[in-house]
Design a protein around this motif. Structure first.
Motif, PDB file in Angstrom:
ATOM      1  N   VAL A   1       0.843  -1.194   0.000  1.00  0.00           N
ATOM      2  CA  VAL A   1       0.000   0.000   0.000  1.00  0.00           C
ATOM      3  C   VAL A   1       0.879   1.244   0.000  1.00  0.00           C
ATOM      4  CG1 VAL A   1      -1.748   1.250   1.282  1.00  0.00           C
ATOM      5  CG2 VAL A   1      -1.823  -1.235   1.196  1.00  0.00           C
ATOM      6  N   GLY A   2       1.982   1.195   0.755  1.00  0.00           N
ATOM      7  CA  GLY A   2       2.950   2.280   0.672  1.00  0.00           C
ATOM      8  C   GLY A   2       2.993   3.198   1.879  1.00  0.00           C
ATOM      9  N   GLU A   3       4.191   3.586   2.240  1.00  0.00           N
ATOM     10  CA  GLU A   3       4.407   4.449   3.411  1.00  0.00           C
ATOM     11  C   GLU A   3       3.720   5.798   3.248  1.00  0.00           C
ATOM     12  OE1 GLU A   3       6.077   3.613   6.049  1.00  0.00           O
ATOM     13  OE2 GLU A   3       7.418   1.970   5.478  1.00  0.00           O
ATOM     14  N   SER A   4       3.622   6.265   1.998  1.00  0.00           N
ATOM     15  CA  SER A   4       3.140   7.631   1.795  1.00  0.00           C
ATOM     16  C   SER A   4       1.625   7.733   1.947  1.00  0.00           C
ATOM     17  CB  SER A   4       3.547   8.127   0.416  1.00  0.00           C
ATOM     18  OG  SER A   4       2.743   7.512  -0.573  1.00  0.00           O
ATOM     19  N   SER A   5       0.930   6.596   1.910  1.00  0.00           N
ATOM     20  CA  SER A   5      -0.525   6.664   1.996  1.00  0.00           C
ATOM     21  C   SER A   5      -0.974   6.893   3.436  1.00  0.00           C
ATOM     22  CB  SER A   5      -1.130   5.354   1.486  1.00  0.00           C
ATOM     23  OG  SER A   5      -0.881   4.325   2.407  1.00  0.00           O
ATOM     24  N   ASP A   6      -2.094   7.568   3.579  1.00  0.00           N
ATOM     25  CA  ASP A   6      -2.667   7.769   4.913  1.00  0.00           C
ATOM     26  C   ASP A   6      -3.038   6.441   5.549  1.00  0.00           C
ATOM     27  OD1 ASP A   6      -2.394  10.380   4.415  1.00  0.00           O
ATOM     28  OD2 ASP A   6      -4.442  10.945   4.954  1.00  0.00           O
ATOM     29  N   ILE A   7      -3.446   5.507   4.701  1.00  0.00           N
ATOM     30  CA  ILE A   7      -3.891   4.213   5.212  1.00  0.00           C
ATOM     31  C   ILE A   7      -2.805   3.581   6.061  1.00  0.00           C
ATOM     32  CG2 ILE A   7      -4.509   1.866   4.532  1.00  0.00           C
ATOM     33  CD1 ILE A   7      -5.856   3.016   2.071  1.00  0.00           C
ATOM     34  N   VAL A   8      -1.598   3.545   5.526  1.00  0.00           N
ATOM     35  CA  VAL A   8      -0.498   2.948   6.269  1.00  0.00           C
ATOM     36  C   VAL A   8       0.061   3.942   7.286  1.00  0.00           C
ATOM     37  CG1 VAL A   8       1.891   2.166   6.054  1.00  0.00           C
ATOM     38  CG2 VAL A   8       0.148   1.274   4.520  1.00  0.00           C
ATOM     39  N   GLY A   9       0.085   5.202   6.896  1.00  0.00           N
ATOM     40  CA  GLY A   9       0.698   6.212   7.752  1.00  0.00           C
ATOM     41  C   GLY A   9      -0.008   6.396   9.072  1.00  0.00           C
ATOM     42  N   LYS A  10      -1.369   6.383   9.070  1.00  0.00           N
ATOM     43  CA  LYS A  10      -2.043   6.682  10.334  1.00  0.00           C
ATOM     44  C   LYS A  10      -3.357   5.966  10.571  1.00  0.00           C
ATOM     45  CE  LYS A  10      -3.439  11.020   8.127  1.00  0.00           C
ATOM     46  NZ  LYS A  10      -3.159  12.462   8.008  1.00  0.00           N
ATOM     47  N   GLU A  11      -3.730   5.032   9.709  1.00  0.00           N
ATOM     48  CA  GLU A  11      -5.056   4.447   9.891  1.00  0.00           C
ATOM     49  C   GLU A  11      -5.060   2.968  10.229  1.00  0.00           C
ATOM     50  OE1 GLU A  11      -7.111   5.362   6.307  1.00  0.00           O
ATOM     51  OE2 GLU A  11      -7.153   7.513   6.685  1.00  0.00           O
ATOM     52  N   MET A  12      -3.898   2.390  10.477  1.00  0.00           N
ATOM     53  CA  MET A  12      -3.907   0.941  10.672  1.00  0.00           C
ATOM     54  C   MET A  12      -4.129   0.540  12.135  1.00  0.00           C
ATOM     55  SD  MET A  12      -1.644  -0.944   7.869  1.00  0.00           S
ATOM     56  CE  MET A  12       0.015  -0.585   8.340  1.00  0.00           C
ATOM     57  N   TYR A  13      -4.864  -0.546  12.293  1.00  0.00           N
ATOM     58  CA  TYR A  13      -5.003  -1.177  13.603  1.00  0.00           C
ATOM     59  C   TYR A  13      -3.755  -2.036  13.777  1.00  0.00           C
ATOM     60  CZ  TYR A  13      -9.881   0.043  14.525  1.00  0.00           C
ATOM     61  OH  TYR A  13     -11.043   0.709  14.803  1.00  0.00           O
ATOM     62  N   ARG A  14      -2.800  -1.529  14.510  1.00  0.00           N
ATOM     63  CA  ARG A  14      -1.487  -2.160  14.554  1.00  0.00           C
ATOM     64  C   ARG A  14      -1.125  -2.497  15.985  1.00  0.00           C
ATOM     65  NH1 ARG A  14       4.030   1.019  12.830  1.00  0.00           N
ATOM     66  NH2 ARG A  14       5.443  -0.754  13.068  1.00  0.00           N
ATOM     67  N   PHE A  15      -0.551  -3.678  16.204  1.00  0.00           N
ATOM     68  CA  PHE A  15      -0.106  -4.042  17.544  1.00  0.00           C
ATOM     69  C   PHE A  15       0.943  -5.148  17.478  1.00  0.00           C
ATOM     70  CE2 PHE A  15      -2.366  -8.097  17.921  1.00  0.00           C
ATOM     71  CZ  PHE A  15      -3.346  -7.968  16.945  1.00  0.00           C
ATOM     72  N   THR A  16       1.543  -5.391  18.601  1.00  0.00           N
ATOM     73  CA  THR A  16       2.530  -6.457  18.688  1.00  0.00           C
ATOM     74  C   THR A  16       1.862  -7.666  19.314  1.00  0.00           C
ATOM     75  OG1 THR A  16       4.234  -4.791  19.039  1.00  0.00           O
ATOM     76  CG2 THR A  16       4.800  -7.064  19.591  1.00  0.00           C
TER      77      THR A  16
ATOM     78  N   GLY B   1       5.707 -11.320  19.641  1.00  0.00           N
ATOM     79  CA  GLY B   1       6.573 -10.193  19.328  1.00  0.00           C
ATOM     80  C   GLY B   1       6.496  -9.747  17.877  1.00  0.00           C
ATOM     81  N   ASN B   2       5.523 -10.256  17.132  1.00  0.00           N
ATOM     82  CA  ASN B   2       5.379  -9.860  15.725  1.00  0.00           C
ATOM     83  C   ASN B   2       4.639  -8.528  15.595  1.00  0.00           C
ATOM     84  OD1 ASN B   2       6.368 -12.498  14.627  1.00  0.00           O
ATOM     85  ND2 ASN B   2       4.516 -13.223  15.653  1.00  0.00           N
ATOM     86  N   ASP B   3       5.115  -7.701  14.703  1.00  0.00           N
ATOM     87  CA  ASP B   3       4.457  -6.433  14.384  1.00  0.00           C
ATOM     88  C   ASP B   3       3.357  -6.751  13.370  1.00  0.00           C
ATOM     89  OD1 ASP B   3       3.733  -3.898  13.714  1.00  0.00           O
ATOM     90  OD2 ASP B   3       5.730  -3.232  13.100  1.00  0.00           O
ATOM     91  N   VAL B   4       2.097  -6.696  13.827  1.00  0.00           N
ATOM     92  CA  VAL B   4       0.995  -7.140  12.963  1.00  0.00           C
ATOM     93  C   VAL B   4      -0.069  -6.063  12.802  1.00  0.00           C
ATOM     94  CG1 VAL B   4       1.338  -9.561  13.574  1.00  0.00           C
ATOM     95  CG2 VAL B   4      -0.287  -8.176  14.881  1.00  0.00           C
ATOM     96  N   CYS B   5      -0.909  -6.241  11.772  1.00  0.00           N
ATOM     97  CA  CYS B   5      -1.977  -5.292  11.469  1.00  0.00           C
ATOM     98  C   CYS B   5      -3.230  -6.035  11.041  1.00  0.00           C
ATOM     99  CB  CYS B   5      -1.593  -4.417  10.292  1.00  0.00           C
ATOM    100  SG  CYS B   5      -0.598  -3.034  10.717  1.00  0.00           S
ATOM    101  N   LEU B   6      -4.382  -5.458  11.408  1.00  0.00           N
ATOM    102  CA  LEU B   6      -5.632  -5.879  10.795  1.00  0.00           C
ATOM    103  C   LEU B   6      -5.604  -5.317   9.373  1.00  0.00           C
ATOM    104  CD1 LEU B   6      -6.638  -7.114  13.279  1.00  0.00           C
ATOM    105  CD2 LEU B   6      -8.278  -5.265  13.588  1.00  0.00           C
ATOM    106  N   ARG B   7      -5.941  -6.135   8.397  1.00  0.00           N
ATOM    107  CA  ARG B   7      -5.805  -5.679   7.006  1.00  0.00           C
ATOM    108  C   ARG B   7      -6.650  -4.439   6.717  1.00  0.00           C
ATOM    109  NH1 ARG B   7      -9.142 -10.713   4.218  1.00  0.00           N
ATOM    110  NH2 ARG B   7     -11.208 -10.052   4.923  1.00  0.00           N
TER     111      ARG B   7
END
Length: 405
Positions: free
Chosen positions: A53-68, A72-78
């Motif tokens: 999706v890309g670092e520059s997109s808002d989706i990845v930049g600030k909209e992801m449900y992200r947790f460890t 210890g894996n860095d994971v996201c809800l798609r």
RNA sequence: GUGGGUAUAGCUCAGUUGGUUAGAGCGCCAGAUUGUGGCUCUGGAGGUCGUGGGUUCGAGACCCAUUACCCACCCCA
């Protein structure tokens, strides 16, 4: 009371039916087009989305449900569906089958941490397709045609917008060209646009600000700066659409927000659902498989925002069906349960009322659950092993031996 | 992240310049010759007025805070 989280909604009753109707209709059409069902995990490594999706997109930049997670894996809800399908494609080593075509469809929940509004939820659902290995622009046309077939089948009005974002050969020079033009008028542009010159210059082109739009009338257009290959494809796409009588509009400002898009981009828009008017979007992503460490493979796909079309969908009226079984006397319950199971095994829909009550109550109950037949055991029927059956549609009734029911 | 609006019964909403027991429609339950649905009529149940403070003799109405929802920006399907 515990409520659902912000931006998350239950699909219940009519909403649930609409959701199912949309996915079933779309799935049927997609398989008619030769696409196969695929289901990928909702949870993926964060790296997957950063690289696709890309670092520059808002989706990845600030909209992801992200947790460890606990490992210890860095994971996201798609946040979208394409990345997972491409990952699965490569993981199954289908990219090694050069020249083969693979076509998939999927549907399910996606997650973006945004401020909710009409047509925008934090957990929402998409129906999407991805096609791998076919580089002909005829495939671009075919996906657009499939989308219009789906919306036609659902009774939804739409308009189609298309653009070409160019390829590795023509996009970078165009981008430089555009940036230098924008730098020239930088001081007169609005604050947002000035910021976008660095982050996503093509975005500046569809600024809502009127003053900006006036300034931008002189700006270079991607459609006038395509290389020969891209230009030929884009022309052919338009010819194909015209021949198929699919109305479309070329919108040089149409930009996909995800970094992986190249070449054809398209969007289906509705003017009946508020500000979030894009009901489906897609495009080509010929480099994405490589970005994710696969062998170079052309690809193209689209996604439909199911929630955005839900209220527009015309679902067929459901008619009375199945059975409602009840008894007026406590002794009748065994016979009712036995009959219910016989019918259910037989593939019929059956609702059973366990409490004995008057005939009127049962008829009302049958009415309420939408049953076609109301069958009741009363005093008389109990005595001679029969059951009273009424066809609620034809208003015909009869008493028959319970074995024959 | 920014802005605006809303919050009263299961649902959709009334509730006058603050003033007795907070209302309607729909839905639900029960009746209208003891075994006949959708329509009609009658009756009934159901609300700590989002939450926490404050002003007042008195707050569902006014003030502050907070939360949630809705809409828009932004972003995108």
């Amino acid at each position: 009371m515990i409520n659902a989280l912000r931006g998350m909604k239950d699909l219940i009753f009519e909403d649930a039916e609409r959701y199912r109707y949309v996915t079933e209709t779309a799935a049927k059409i997609a398989s008619n087009y030769g696409f196969e069902y695929i289901e990928t995990p909702i949870l993926e490594e964060t790296r997957l989305f950063r690289r696709s999706v890309g670092e520059s997109s808002d989706i990845v930049g600030k909209e992801m449900y992200r947790f460890t997670d606990k490992g210890g894996n860095d994971v996201c809800l798609r946040p979208e569906g394409t990345a997972g399908v491409v990952r699965a494609f490569i993981q199954a080593k289908l990219d090694r089958q050069q020249g083969q075509k693979y076509r998939f469809f999927y549907f399910g929940p996606m997650f973006r941490y945004e401020r909710p509004q009409k047509g925008r939820l934090r957990q929402f659902h998409q129906f999407g397709v991805e096609s791998f290995g076919e580089k002909s622009v005829a495939e671009d046309f075919t996906l657009i045609q499939m989308l219009s077939d789906i919306f036609d089948a659902l009774g939804i009005r739409y308009s189609v917008q298309i653009n070409s974002l160019g390829c590795d050969a023509c996009r970078p020079p165009y981008r430089e060209n555009l940036v230098s033009h924008l730098e020239g008028i930088r001081e007169e542009l609005c604050e947002d646009c000035r910021r976008r010159i660095e982050s996503n210059p093509i975005r500046v082109l569809d600024c809502k600000n009127e003053h900006c739009q006036e300034l931008l009338s002189e700006a270079p257009r991607i459609t006038h700066n395509l290389c020969d290959d891209c230009d030929r494809d884009f022309q052919q796409l338009q010819d194909l659409l015209s021949n198929a009588r699919i109305p479309y509009r070329v919108d040089p400002n149409l930009v996909r927000g995800l970094d992986y898009y190249t070449g054809t981009a398209f969007e289906f828009v509705s003017d009946e659902i508020g500000a979030q008017s894009a009901i489906a979007g897609g495009g080509r992503y010929d480099r994405l498989v490589e970005y994710l460490d696969g062998r170079p493979t052309p690809g193209i796909g689209f996604a439909i925002g199911i929630e955005r079309i839900m209220e527009l969908v015309r679902i067929p009226e459901k008619e009375r069906s199945g059975w409602y079984l009840g008894t007026m006397i406590p002794e009748g319950i065994d016979s009712i349960l036995k009959l219910a199971h016989k019918k259910r095994k037989n593939g019929e829909k059956v609702v059973v009322e366990y409490s004995p009550k008057g005939l009127k109550g049962h008829l009302k109950g049958a009415d309420k659950v939408g049953a076609r037949y109301c069958a009741v055991i009363g005093e008389d029927e109990w005595k001679n092993g029969s059951i009273w059956v009424k066809d609620l549609l034809r208003k015909e009734e009869k008493v028959i031996p319970i074995q024959e029911a």
